[in-house]
Design a protein around this motif. Structure first.
Motif, PDB file in Angstrom:
ATOM      1  N   GLU A 113       0.828  -1.208   0.000  1.00 43.82           N
ATOM      2  CA  GLU A 113       0.000   0.000   0.000  1.00 43.82           C
ATOM      3  C   GLU A 113       0.866   1.264   0.000  1.00 43.82           C
ATOM      4  OE1 GLU A 113      -0.543  -2.593   1.900  1.00 43.82           O
ATOM      5  OE2 GLU A 113      -2.469  -3.307   1.095  1.00 43.82           O
ATOM      6  N   GLU A 114       1.950   1.233   0.772  1.00 39.34           N
ATOM      7  CA  GLU A 114       2.850   2.384   0.822  1.00 39.34           C
ATOM      8  C   GLU A 114       3.560   2.572  -0.513  1.00 39.34           C
ATOM      9  OE1 GLU A 114       4.966   5.657   2.424  1.00 39.34           O
ATOM     10  OE2 GLU A 114       3.076   4.657   2.895  1.00 39.34           O
ATOM     11  N   ALA A 115       3.940   1.473  -1.155  1.00 43.22           N
ATOM     12  CA  ALA A 115       4.601   1.561  -2.459  1.00 43.22           C
ATOM     13  C   ALA A 115       3.657   2.164  -3.503  1.00 43.22           C
ATOM     14  CB  ALA A 115       5.075   0.178  -2.905  1.00 43.22           C
ATOM     15  N   ILE A 116       2.397   1.745  -3.481  1.00 39.23           N
ATOM     16  CA  ILE A 116       1.409   2.295  -4.416  1.00 39.23           C
ATOM     17  C   ILE A 116       1.189   3.778  -4.146  1.00 39.23           C
ATOM     18  CG2 ILE A 116      -1.035   2.214  -5.069  1.00 39.23           C
ATOM     19  CD1 ILE A 116      -0.934  -0.816  -4.688  1.00 39.23           C
ATOM     20  N   ARG A 117       1.114   4.160  -2.875  1.00 36.98           N
ATOM     21  CA  ARG A 117       0.928   5.572  -2.527  1.00 36.98           C
ATOM     22  C   ARG A 117       2.096   6.429  -3.018  1.00 36.98           C
ATOM     23  NH1 ARG A 117       2.508   9.388   0.637  1.00 36.98           N
ATOM     24  NH2 ARG A 117       4.173   8.088   1.484  1.00 36.98           N
TER      25      ARG A 117
END
Length: 267
Positions: A178-182
């Motif tokens: 999720e952090e990578a996508i953000r």
């Protein structure tokens, strides 16, 4: 003396008319990069020269008789000329077809392909009666006959309104997806050349033996902006992932030396 004056007068008229035509088409070319303007200019210049030469030949008795004979046997001359210059005429007809269909414009980047082979790739600089001039990326100019251009597959990245290009990066399986996508969304939206960033989806496109592939599409106005934006975004992603502790996996090889580990020494 009169002959010289007449010749000079007709030559001067031809030069002035061609100059006026060039000025008119140069003015029109500032408003549009359409190739039919370049092709039409060449045709008009040739017609002016032919008319001037024919008119000049009518001013003298010797040339007048010759021109009459040529006109009387016009059908035969046209047949002979067509047979002798069929390739050149084919280029002219192909140039007319290209100028009407407009598959590319001046200053656009195109790739010319035949049978899977790239014949030329670069920026269109001019379209003449016989050929098209393409400036390639290595600095060379490629002169391609219009018949070849007309029968080839033209790949034009400027033919659509915007250009899209994929950017993907691999992250480790234990990384925060999720952090990578953000981070990818943020980096893409902050770049000055990207378009429609609010609609761009960042997805997990697949798995590898090392990790997960995160992918998105970068939209820009043209191909130049696409190259620059994708390069900047790839660099920014590496920096952002490193600061956020998101690992980008890579293959490593561990070599064990059993002799050294056992402490044995060869004699």
């Amino acid at each position: 003396m009169d002959i010289i004056v007449k010749i000079c007068t007709f030559v001067l008229v031809a030069l002035v008319l061609n100059y006026i035509v060039n000025l008119i088409f140069r003015f029109l070319a500032r408003k549009t990069k359409a190739i039919h303007l370049r092709f039409t200019k060449g045709v008009v210049n040739v017609l002016i020269d032919v008319i001037i030469i024919y008119s000049l030949s009518q001013q003298f008795e010797i040339t007048k008789d010759i021109s009459k004979v040529l006109l009387q046997s016009g059908s035969l001359i046209v047949a002979i000329a067509t047979f002798a210059a069929q390739q050149a005429l084919g280029n002219v007809i192909s140039g007319l077809s290209i100028s009407m269909s407009k598959p590319y414009k001046v200053d656009e980047k195109i790739r010319v392909m035949q049978g899977g082979t790239v014949i030329a790739e670069g920026i269109v600089k001019d379209v003449m009666i016989r050929h098209t001039v393409i400036n390639q990326f290595n600095g060379e100019s490629c002169i391609v006959p219009n018949s070849v251009m007309d029968s080839s597959v033209i790949i034009n990245t400027n033919y659509t309104a915007n250009v899209g290009n994929f950017v993907e990066i691999e992250i480790a399986y234990d990384a925060d997806i999720e952090e990578a996508i953000r981070i990818m969304r943020k980096v893409c939206s902050e770049h000055e050349l990207t378009l429609n960033t609010e609609k761009n989806a960042v997805t997990v496109s697949g798995y590898t033996q090392n990790g997960i592939i995160v992918k998105t599409t970068i939209w820009t106005e043209n191909l130049d902006d696409s190259f620059r934006a994708c390069s900047d975004i790839r660099i920014a992603l590496i920096k952002e992932f490193r600061e956020s502790g998101i690992e980008i996996p890579y293959q490593t090889v561990t070599v064990h030396n059993p002799v050294r580990e056992s402490g044995a020494v060869r004699q």
